[in-house]
Write a protein that holds these residues in place. Structure first.
Motif, PDB file in Angstrom:
ATOM      1  N   ASP A  51       0.872  -1.306   0.021  1.00  0.00           N
ATOM      2  CA  ASP A  51       0.275  -0.094   0.002  1.00  0.00           C
ATOM      3  C   ASP A  51       0.772   1.320  -0.132  1.00  0.00           C
ATOM      4  O   ASP A  51       1.410   1.744   1.134  1.00  0.00           O
ATOM      5  N   GLU A  53       0.458   4.478  -0.625  1.00  0.00           N
ATOM      6  CA  GLU A  53      -0.428   5.590  -0.294  1.00  0.00           C
ATOM      7  C   GLU A  53      -0.014   5.710   1.288  1.00  0.00           C
ATOM      8  O   GLU A  53       0.149   6.786   1.820  1.00  0.00           O
ATOM      9  N   VAL A  56       3.382   7.282   2.288  1.00  0.00           N
ATOM     10  CA  VAL A  56       3.847   8.753   1.708  1.00  0.00           C
ATOM     11  C   VAL A  56       4.337   9.646   2.926  1.00  0.00           C
ATOM     12  O   VAL A  56       5.212  10.210   2.935  1.00  0.00           O
ATOM     13  N   HIS A  73      -1.026  11.048  -9.921  1.00  0.00           N
ATOM     14  CA  HIS A  73      -0.556  10.994  -8.587  1.00  0.00           C
ATOM     15  C   HIS A  73       0.509  12.156  -8.031  1.00  0.00           C
ATOM     16  O   HIS A  73       0.710  12.507  -6.978  1.00  0.00           O
ATOM     17  N   LEU A  77       0.627  14.691  -5.269  1.00  0.00           N
ATOM     18  CA  LEU A  77       1.393  14.809  -4.023  1.00  0.00           C
ATOM     19  C   LEU A  77       2.204  16.139  -3.920  1.00  0.00           C
ATOM     20  O   LEU A  77       2.843  16.674  -2.929  1.00  0.00           O
TER      21      LEU A  77
END
Length: 444
Positions: A51, A53, A56, A73, A77
């Motif tokens: 995962d 995400e 991050v 994406h 970000l």
């Protein structure tokens, strides 16, 4: 050296060797692969995550390795204040929509070949009949990475292009929703590329020669790439007349990463063909071979808006892809029988974690129990991973192209991998075509 956290996000597991290199340079790395069939790539070499995400907030730098949505994406970000190496929706479109890429070059004053975008095969056939010439068929969108669909016409009246278009309509019409016909130009195929730090191009720039066909002598089906030769240089005419005009737009986009532009050049001019606004494969591994600056430092600096210090070796670099059946085709039964989980053995022992010049592509490292959990370099065995049949890239460098070429092939002799194959002429293109580029003035 400061220790940083790097999160690598991949679609098909292409960037594993770079992630491993960054870990070897003393940083913490986590690696996500979206494609489930490729998720065992780099197991045992770097820490993985399911995962990205959720990782991050942990990361000091997030690195994306492809287009197809990654630009969206990356933009999101960046807006959230995250340091990112990756594209934008605009740069993704430069690659995905070849017609758009050509229009952008034209808008920036760059000379381009006549081309036309189509969504209807019948309309394209009529166009060739009314405008007989040699054309190149270039798929767009979903199937653009099926490199064997790129067809370079040979007949002056376009007859072979018509035949191929009619065959593609029957075999690929359900997936090949858009494509481009581009007038064919004869000359030397060469690419110019550079890293971009969000504001400007990073010097030196990279001149490279891809070898796309399966067999030596540049025959057989297109594969995407079997190997590349290259060198780093100060900006040349080839750079100034192609990529350089894009600098202001890339800065407005906030693009951070590597961008490459493939071209045909001859005595009459430079004709850009297509953008690659991301790392090339195996190009980025060969570029690593030519860098003195740790690639982790380069990524950290360009992602954080620091002035990057890219120091490189003089001379030339060569990289050769080591392949297994059924590459470049997809055949699960053949892959299972000949390639899956095959052991990669080295004739001579090596110090550290890797033999000199050997880069992983579709490979993993497992312990005596067959698991990648807790494996160490001392007890780990390298195995073929994924399902693409490209386990390794082997590189060499030298003050001449022949020297770099010889080193790469000596290193290949150290590898034992049943059924492996590779081209034995990577680097020859420079020997036969470099003089032409020099005489035309494009490398000055």
């Amino acid at each position: 050296m400061d220790r940083h956290n790097f999160l690598f996000v991949s679609i098909d597991g292409l960037v594993g060797d770079v992630a491993w290199r960054v870990r070897q340079q003393g940083h913490d790395v986590r690696y996500y692969i979206e494609n489930e069939a490729e998720r065992d790539i780099a197991d045992g070499f770097v820490e993985k995550t399911d995962d990205w995400e959720s990782e991050v907030a942990w990361a000091d730098v997030v690195v994306f390795d492809d287009v197809f949505g990654h630009g969206t994406h990356a933009e999101r970000l960046r807006e959230e204040g995250v340091a990112v190496v990756g594209g934008t929706e605009y740069t993704d479109r430069l690659e995905e929509d070849k017609g758009f890429g050509q229009k952008e070059l034209e808008r920036h004053g760059v000379n381009i070949l006549p081309r036309r975008q189509f969504t209807d095969f019948g309309e394209a056939v009529e166009f060739v009949r009314e405008n007989p010439a040699r054309y190149v068929i270039k798929p767009s969108g979903e199937v653009q990475n099926v490199k064997r669909l790129v067809y370079v016409g040979e007949d002056d009246d376009g007859g072979d292009v018509i035949d191929v278009l009619q065959a593609y309509e029957k075999a690929w019409g359900h997936r090949m929703k858009a494509f481009e016909l581009q007038r064919r130009a004869d000359g030397v195929e060469v690419a110019i590329g550079a890293f971009f730090d969000g504001n400007a191009f990073v010097e030196p720039v990279n001149v490279n020669f891809e070898h796309k066909k399966l067999f030596p002598g540049n025959v057989g089906p297109p594969t995407g790439e079997m190997g590349t030769s290259m060198f780093w240089t100060e900006p040349t005419m080839l750079f100034e007349e192609t990529l350089a005009p894009m600098e202001e737009t890339l800065a407005e986009e906030g693009y951070v990463g590597y961008i490459d532009l493939n071209c045909i050049v001859n005595g009459r001019g430079i004709y850009p063909l297509e953008f690659t606004p991301r790392f090339g494969y195996p190009g980025i591994f060969i570029q690593e071979e030519g860098m003195k600056t740790p690639i982790a430092d380069l990524f950290y600096d360009i992602a954080h808006g620091n002035d990057p210090d890219l120091r490189v070796h003089r001379g030339f670099q060569v990289g050769v892809r080591i392949c297994l059946p059924p590459f470049p085709f997809n055949d699960d039964a053949t892959f299972v029988e000949n390639s899956r989980n095959a052991a990669i053995v080295f004739r001579e022992s090596f110090e550290g974690e890797r033999p000199a010049g050997v880069h992983i592509e579709d490979a993993r490292r497992v312990g005596p129990d067959g698991s990648a959990e807790g494996v160490t370099p001392a007890d780990g065995q390298w195995r073929v991973a994924g399902n693409s049949g490209i386990p390794l890239v082997v590189t060499g460098r030298g003050m001449s192209m022949r020297e770099a070429q010889a080193q790469a092939y000596r290193r290949i002799e150290n590898i034992i991998l049943p059924n492996m194959y590779y081209r034995d002429d990577i680097g020859d293109r420079w020997v036969t075509e470099g003089d032409k580029l020099q005489s035309w003035g494009y490398l000055r």
